[in-house]
Design a protein around this motif. Structure first.
Motif, PDB file in Angstrom:
ATOM      1  N   LEU A 168       1.491-134.201 -22.456  1.00  0.00           N
ATOM      2  CA  LEU A 168       2.035-135.174 -21.495  1.00  0.00           C
ATOM      3  C   LEU A 168       1.332-136.519 -21.654  1.00  0.00           C
ATOM      4  O   LEU A 168       1.965-137.583 -21.565  1.00  0.00           O
ATOM      5  CB  LEU A 168       1.883-134.656 -20.057  1.00  0.00           C
ATOM      6  CG  LEU A 168       2.741-133.437 -19.680  1.00  0.00           C
ATOM      7  CD1 LEU A 168       2.391-132.960 -18.265  1.00  0.00           C
ATOM      8  CD2 LEU A 168       4.239-133.738 -19.770  1.00  0.00           C
ATOM      9  N   GLY A 169       0.026-136.494 -21.889  1.00  0.00           N
ATOM     10  CA  GLY A 169      -0.726-137.729 -22.103  1.00  0.00           C
ATOM     11  C   GLY A 169      -0.246-138.438 -23.360  1.00  0.00           C
ATOM     12  O   GLY A 169      -0.061-139.654 -23.394  1.00  0.00           O
ATOM     13  N   THR A 174      -3.116-140.165 -16.372  1.00  0.00           N
ATOM     14  CA  THR A 174      -3.931-139.021 -15.948  1.00  0.00           C
ATOM     15  C   THR A 174      -3.534-138.560 -14.543  1.00  0.00           C
ATOM     16  O   THR A 174      -3.482-137.367 -14.257  1.00  0.00           O
ATOM     17  CB  THR A 174      -5.423-139.408 -15.979  1.00  0.00           C
ATOM     18  OG1 THR A 174      -5.706-139.920 -17.282  1.00  0.00           O
ATOM     19  CG2 THR A 174      -6.316-138.214 -15.707  1.00  0.00           C
ATOM     20  N   ARG A 175      -3.262-139.542 -13.691  1.00  0.00           N
ATOM     21  CA  ARG A 175      -2.837-139.201 -12.324  1.00  0.00           C
ATOM     22  C   ARG A 175      -1.549-138.407 -12.293  1.00  0.00           C
ATOM     23  O   ARG A 175      -1.429-137.402 -11.597  1.00  0.00           O
ATOM     24  CB  ARG A 175      -2.600-140.504 -11.550  1.00  0.00           C
ATOM     25  CG  ARG A 175      -3.583-140.762 -10.486  1.00  0.00           C
ATOM     26  CD  ARG A 175      -3.210-142.046  -9.834  1.00  0.00           C
ATOM     27  NE  ARG A 175      -2.355-141.789  -8.682  1.00  0.00           N
ATOM     28  CZ  ARG A 175      -2.389-142.565  -7.616  1.00  0.00           C
ATOM     29  NH1 ARG A 175      -3.203-143.592  -7.590  1.00  0.00           N
ATOM     30  NH2 ARG A 175      -1.607-142.298  -6.604  1.00  0.00           N
ATOM     31  N   ASP A 176      -0.553-138.906 -13.082  1.00  0.00           N
ATOM     32  CA  ASP A 176       0.726-138.182 -13.173  1.00  0.00           C
ATOM     33  C   ASP A 176       0.486-136.751 -13.662  1.00  0.00           C
ATOM     34  O   ASP A 176       1.045-135.789 -13.133  1.00  0.00           O
ATOM     35  CB  ASP A 176       1.662-138.848 -14.198  1.00  0.00           C
ATOM     36  CG  ASP A 176       2.214-140.181 -13.717  1.00  0.00           C
ATOM     37  OD1 ASP A 176       2.303-140.393 -12.493  1.00  0.00           O
ATOM     38  OD2 ASP A 176       2.564-141.017 -14.588  1.00  0.00           O
ATOM     39  N   VAL A 235       0.904-130.926 -13.787  1.00  0.00           N
ATOM     40  CA  VAL A 235       0.581-129.642 -14.438  1.00  0.00           C
ATOM     41  C   VAL A 235       0.291-128.523 -13.453  1.00  0.00           C
ATOM     42  O   VAL A 235       0.422-127.352 -13.802  1.00  0.00           O
ATOM     43  CB  VAL A 235      -0.594-129.719 -15.445  1.00  0.00           C
ATOM     44  CG1 VAL A 235      -0.256-130.647 -16.579  1.00  0.00           C
ATOM     45  CG2 VAL A 235      -1.887-130.095 -14.768  1.00  0.00           C
ATOM     46  N   SER A 236      -0.122-128.899 -12.244  1.00  0.00           N
ATOM     47  CA  SER A 236      -0.437-127.807 -11.312  1.00  0.00           C
ATOM     48  C   SER A 236       0.771-127.436 -10.459  1.00  0.00           C
ATOM     49  O   SER A 236       0.676-126.576  -9.594  1.00  0.00           O
ATOM     50  CB  SER A 236      -1.612-128.210 -10.433  1.00  0.00           C
ATOM     51  OG  SER A 236      -1.319-129.453  -9.853  1.00  0.00           O
TER      52      SER A 236
END
Ligand code: PL3
Ligand code: FE2
Ligand code: FE2
Length: 233
Positions: A210-211, A217-219, A224-225
């Motif tokens: 995703l990065g 990083t916030r997104d 992911v959780s």
């Protein structure tokens, strides 16, 4: 005999091992076959990349054959009926997206989520596999990195246009993955794999992907959780 990640001694001939392996082997044979179908779908959705996607699809078909050989080697019959049920929701999600031209959703499902799931599973299996299956799985996992890369490159190039669709697809798909992991936990344990390390590697690979395509990083932390509860992890 071999030593597992979770500390038990593995006997590849035991009934417990073979019974669990019949379902795990069914899952990987069916999963690779469905990955083939998905790449052929993607080839029709992305005609400019059709040759490349067909080539990747054919690799999946070879993976399926290779895993059939792993079952035969242990004289285990894969439980393909169980495997079709196991993948049914994910398959339905992919086909719904494919028939409504949601290319980014298709790529998230096959190119990111399924490939990260496969890489996590295969890397965790390699240290506890029998000698025959270990060599095969090492070769297979090397290909899966190429598949993950295709999805990353395309989604990165179209990031602004597909960001919202990817967030929506992520919300829909990740809960299915946690459910599948729970469903396979016991059989994975019987062949020496731990669910916790499957989750950790999946989350690491998926976050990285995703990065790579452009999420902050916030997104990523939020995405992911999604749907992961305390009882899962
Ligand atoms: C992509 O190329 C193929 C997708 C296959 C999906 C496999 C998921 C496997 C999850 C089950 C965990 C046990 C793995 C054991 C490895 C032989
Ligand atoms: Fe594969
Ligand atoms: Fe793959």
């Amino acid at each position: 005999m071999a030593q597992s990640q979770v500390g038990q001694t593995l006997d590849f001939q035991s009934d417990i091992y073979r019974d669990a392996f019949s379902r795990i082997n069914g899952i990987v044979i069916e999963g690779e076959q469905e990955a083939y179908d998905n790449f052929i779908w993607l080839a029709s959705l992305l005609p400019n990349h059709a040759a490349e996607l067909t080539r990747l699809g054919k690799m999946e078909r070879r993976h399926s054959k290779s895993f059939e050989a792993c079952g035969r080697n242990l004289d285990v019959l894969p439980d393909l009926e169980f495997a079709r049920q196991f993948f049914a929701d994910l398959r339905h999600a992919f086909l719904t997206a494919a028939t409504s031209d949601r290319i980014a959703t298709c790529l998230l499902i096959q190119g990111l989520v399924i490939e990260c799931f496969a890489i996590a599973a295969y890397n965790n299996y390699i240290p506890v596999a029998d000698d025959f299956a270990r060599k095969i799985t090492e070769a297979v996992v090397a290909d899966e990195y190429l598949h993950l890369n295709f999805g990353e490159v395309w989604l990165k190039a179209h990031f602004v246009a597909v960001k919202a669709e990817l967030e929506e697809a992520n919300r829909q798909i990740l809960p299915l993955i946690w459910r599948m992991l729970n469903q396979v936990e016991q059989d994975a344990g019987a062949i020496g794999m731990s669910k916790q390390s499957l989750i950790t590697e999946f989350l690491g690979r998926y976050s990285e992907a995703l990065g790579e395509i452009g999420f902050s990083t916030r997104d990523i932390l939020r995405m992911v959780s999604h749907g992961l509860t305390a009882k899962d992890s």
